[in-house]
Design a protein around this motif. Sequence first.
Motif, short mmCIF file in Angstrom:
data_model
loop_
_atom_site.label_atom_id
_atom_site.label_comp_id
_atom_site.label_asym_id
_atom_site.label_seq_id
_atom_site.Cartn_x
_atom_site.Cartn_y
_atom_site.Cartn_z
N TYR A 250 0.83 -1.19 0.00
CA TYR A 250 0.00 0.00 0.00
C TYR A 250 0.88 1.26 0.00
CZ TYR A 250 -3.49 3.40 1.60
OH TYR A 250 -4.29 4.50 1.72
N GLY A 251 1.91 1.23 0.83
CA GLY A 251 2.82 2.37 0.91
C GLY A 251 3.51 2.64 -0.42
N MET A 252 3.93 1.57 -1.10
CA MET A 252 4.62 1.74 -2.36
C MET A 252 3.70 2.27 -3.45
SD MET A 252 7.71 1.44 -2.06
CE MET A 252 9.19 0.56 -1.63
N VAL A 253 2.45 1.81 -3.43
CA VAL A 253 1.47 2.33 -4.40
C VAL A 253 1.27 3.83 -4.15
CG1 VAL A 253 -0.97 2.33 -5.00
CG2 VAL A 253 0.29 0.17 -4.88
N ALA B 179 0.55 -12.47 -2.45
CA ALA B 179 -0.08 -12.12 -3.73
C ALA B 179 0.94 -11.47 -4.65
CB ALA B 179 -1.26 -11.18 -3.50
N ALA B 180 1.01 -11.98 -5.87
CA ALA B 180 2.05 -11.51 -6.80
C ALA B 180 1.90 -10.02 -7.12
CB ALA B 180 1.99 -12.33 -8.09
N HIS B 181 0.65 -9.54 -7.20
CA HIS B 181 0.48 -8.13 -7.58
C HIS B 181 1.00 -7.20 -6.50
CE1 HIS B 181 -2.96 -6.83 -5.06
NE2 HIS B 181 -3.29 -8.09 -5.09
N LYS B 182 1.00 -7.68 -5.23
CA LYS B 182 1.56 -6.85 -4.16
C LYS B 182 3.08 -6.76 -4.28
CE LYS B 182 -2.19 -7.60 -0.93
NZ LYS B 182 -2.68 -8.41 0.19
N LEU B 183 3.69 -7.91 -4.59
CA LEU B 183 5.15 -7.89 -4.81
C LEU B 183 5.50 -7.00 -5.99
CD1 LEU B 183 6.34 -11.59 -4.35
CD2 LEU B 183 6.68 -9.64 -2.82
N PHE B 184 4.64 -7.05 -7.02
CA PHE B 184 4.87 -6.23 -8.21
C PHE B 184 4.80 -4.74 -7.83
CE2 PHE B 184 3.01 -4.17 -12.10
CZ PHE B 184 4.14 -4.29 -12.88
N ALA B 185 3.79 -4.38 -7.03
CA ALA B 185 3.65 -2.98 -6.60
C ALA B 185 4.88 -2.53 -5.81
CB ALA B 185 2.38 -2.82 -5.76
N ILE B 186 5.36 -3.43 -4.94
CA ILE B 186 6.54 -3.09 -4.13
C ILE B 186 7.75 -2.89 -5.05
CG2 ILE B 186 8.16 -3.98 -2.39
CD1 ILE B 186 5.67 -5.47 -1.15
N ALA B 187 7.91 -3.81 -6.01
CA ALA B 187 9.05 -3.70 -6.94
C ALA B 187 8.96 -2.40 -7.75
CB ALA B 187 9.07 -4.91 -7.87
N GLY C 177 1.21 4.80 -11.39
CA GLY C 177 0.80 4.40 -10.04
C GLY C 177 -0.67 4.06 -9.96
N GLY C 178 -1.48 4.82 -10.70
CA GLY C 178 -2.92 4.55 -10.70
C GLY C 178 -3.22 3.14 -11.18
N ILE C 179 -2.48 2.69 -12.20
CA ILE C 179 -2.72 1.35 -12.75
C ILE C 179 -2.14 0.27 -11.84
CG2 ILE C 179 -2.37 -0.13 -14.75
CD1 ILE C 179 -1.73 2.62 -16.24
N VAL C 180 -0.88 0.46 -11.47
CA VAL C 180 -0.21 -0.54 -10.63
C VAL C 180 -0.94 -0.71 -9.29
CG1 VAL C 180 1.92 -1.01 -9.35
CG2 VAL C 180 2.05 -0.21 -11.70
N GLY C 181 -1.53 0.40 -8.82
CA GLY C 181 -2.20 0.35 -7.52
C GLY C 181 -3.69 0.09 -7.60
#
Lengths: 254, 299
Positions: B26-29, B151-159, B216-220
Motif C-alpha cells: 500500500y505504501g509503495m502504491v 499475492a504476486a500483484h503486491k510484490l509487483f507494486a513493491i518492486a 501508479g494509478g494502474i499498478v495500484g
Amino acid sequence: MSPVFQVQNLNKAFGGLAVTQDVSITMNPGDRVALIGPNGAGKTTFVNLVTGHLDPDSGKVLLGGNDVTSLGPTPRVRQGLVRSFQVTRLFPDMTPEEHLALAVMQRTGRTGAIFGHYQAKADVMAEVAELLRTLGLDHIATRKVAEIAYGQQRLLEIALALALKPKVLLLDEPAAGVPQSDTPRIEAALAGLPSDLAVLMIEHDMDLVFRFARRVIVLAAGAIIFDGSPQDVTRDARVREAYLGSYANDRSAA
Amino acid sequence: MPDASGPLLDQSMQTVLSVGIDALAYGMVLFVISIGLSVTMGLMRVVNLAHGAFAMIGGYIASYATQTLGFGYGVAILAAVVGTIIIAIPVERFLYRRIYGAPELTQVLMTIGITFCVIGIANYVFGPTLKTIPLPETLRGPVDLGFRSIAAHKLFAIACGVAVAGALWYLIERTSFGVKLRASVDNAAMAASLGVRTRIVYAVSFAVAVGLAAFGGIVGAELLPIEPYYALRYMVTFLVVVSVGGAGSIPGALLACLLLGAIDTTGRYLLPEYGEFFFYLAVIAIVCVFPRGLLGRRS
C-alpha cells in the motif's frame, strides 16, 4: 579591431522620468572598462537594458556587429554577453561542480543526452576541473554552495560567467561584501580574466576601479558625463561634482 | 505448554508478516502515485490538487485498453502513461503555466476545477462505473516465498515502488536534466540567464509527474480501485504524503508512504471500526512536530 560590443543612443524612461539618456558605449576585445556613478545614476537600468531584462524606448545594442536589441536575455547569453550578479544568486542546494557543469553544457549545447549522467561527459568535466583549479575552488567542488564562504561564492560566480566563454562580461560589484582577507583572491581572478575578453565592471570601490580599469565611464542622472582614462576622471569637474564629491563625503563621514 | 504456544506464536508471526506486506504494498502504491505530486509541489511550487485526476485518467485508459480493446497488461500500462502525458501537455501549456508562481489559493481553485472537469468528462465518456484492469496471469496468483506465499500483484507494486524511487533519485541527482531542474527550482531567473529553458524543464517535469501518477494509478488499482470519484477520494491522501514527507523530497515521500501505509494498514486490521481515524491522527501529530514534513526542503 572591430568592436565586440556597442550600445548606440540608448534611451529609457519610467513614466516621465528619463533613467537612461542617449547612452552610447563602444568596447573592443580586451577592454577593461569600469562603469561608475552615484546611487540612482541609472547603472542598474543600463545593465538591465543591455542584458535584455528591460526593453529600451529607443537605441540599439550590438554584439559583434549583430543587433541583439530585440532578443531576450537567454539568446544574448548564447551570443556571448554574460553578466555576473551583484547579489549572490547561485543555487544554494547545488555544488560548484554542478554549477559549472550546467554552464558548460548549456554553452556547448551538450544537452542531447539529458537523461545521461552529467559527469559522463569527459570533455565537459575536464573544462569544469580546469575552471575550479583556476579560481582555487577545487577543494570545495562537491560541497553545497550554501555551505561555502561568501568569498568563494563570489569566485564561483566569476567561474560560472567564464564557463559560458563570454565575449563581453558584465561584472556587477564583484568584490562587494567580500571580507578584506578574500579580496586579493577576487582581484587575482579579475587579473587572470582572458586577455581577449571585453569586461565592463560596475563598481563602487574606487580603489578597485583604479587598479582594474584602463577606461572609466561615469554615469549621472542616466547620461554619460565622462568617458576616458582613470587618470583623468578625478580631474574632471563634472565628475567631481556628480560623483567623487559624494564619494569624498562618504569617505570623510566613514 | 510448549506445544500450544508454538503454533500460536507462528500464527501471530504470520499475521505480522501479512500486515507488513500489505502495508508495504500500500505504501509503495501511494509512493508511486504521490511522488509526482511531490515533484510538482516541492520543485515547481504548484499545489496540484488535480494530481489524482491524472492517476484516474491513466486508470481509465488502461481499463479501456484492456477491457474494450483487448490489449495486454504491459501494453495497457504503456498506452495509459503515454496517453495521460499527451492529455497533460496542453493542460500544462494552457492552464498550469498560468498558475506557476501564482498565490496558492488561485492554484487550489484552478486545480480543483480541473479535477471536477476530469471527473465529469471521464464519467461522460466511459460511464460512471468502477473500472477494472485485469491482471495478467503471472500477477494474479500467489508467489511462494518458501516460508509463506504472497499475492504476486503486491510484490509487483513493491518492486515498482523501489524502481521508481531509484530511477527518480538518479534522474534528479545525477543526470544533466536533474542539474537543470534543480537549478531552475533554486533560482529560475539565474538558470534562465545561464541559458536553461526553464519552461521546457518545467514541462518535462510535469510530464514525468503525471506519467508517474498514471503508472501508479494502474499498478495500484487493486488497492485503490479506479472509480468515478477516484480523483476526489484520494486527493487528500496524496496531499498528506507530500506534506508529511516534505515537498520535493524523494526519501521523505518514501518514508512518509511506508509510515502512513503501516499506520493505515495496521489500524484497519486491528481496529477496523475506527476507519481512517488513526491515519489522520498520525498525520496531525507529524505535521505538528515536523511542519515542513519529515525531510522537507529548505524554503
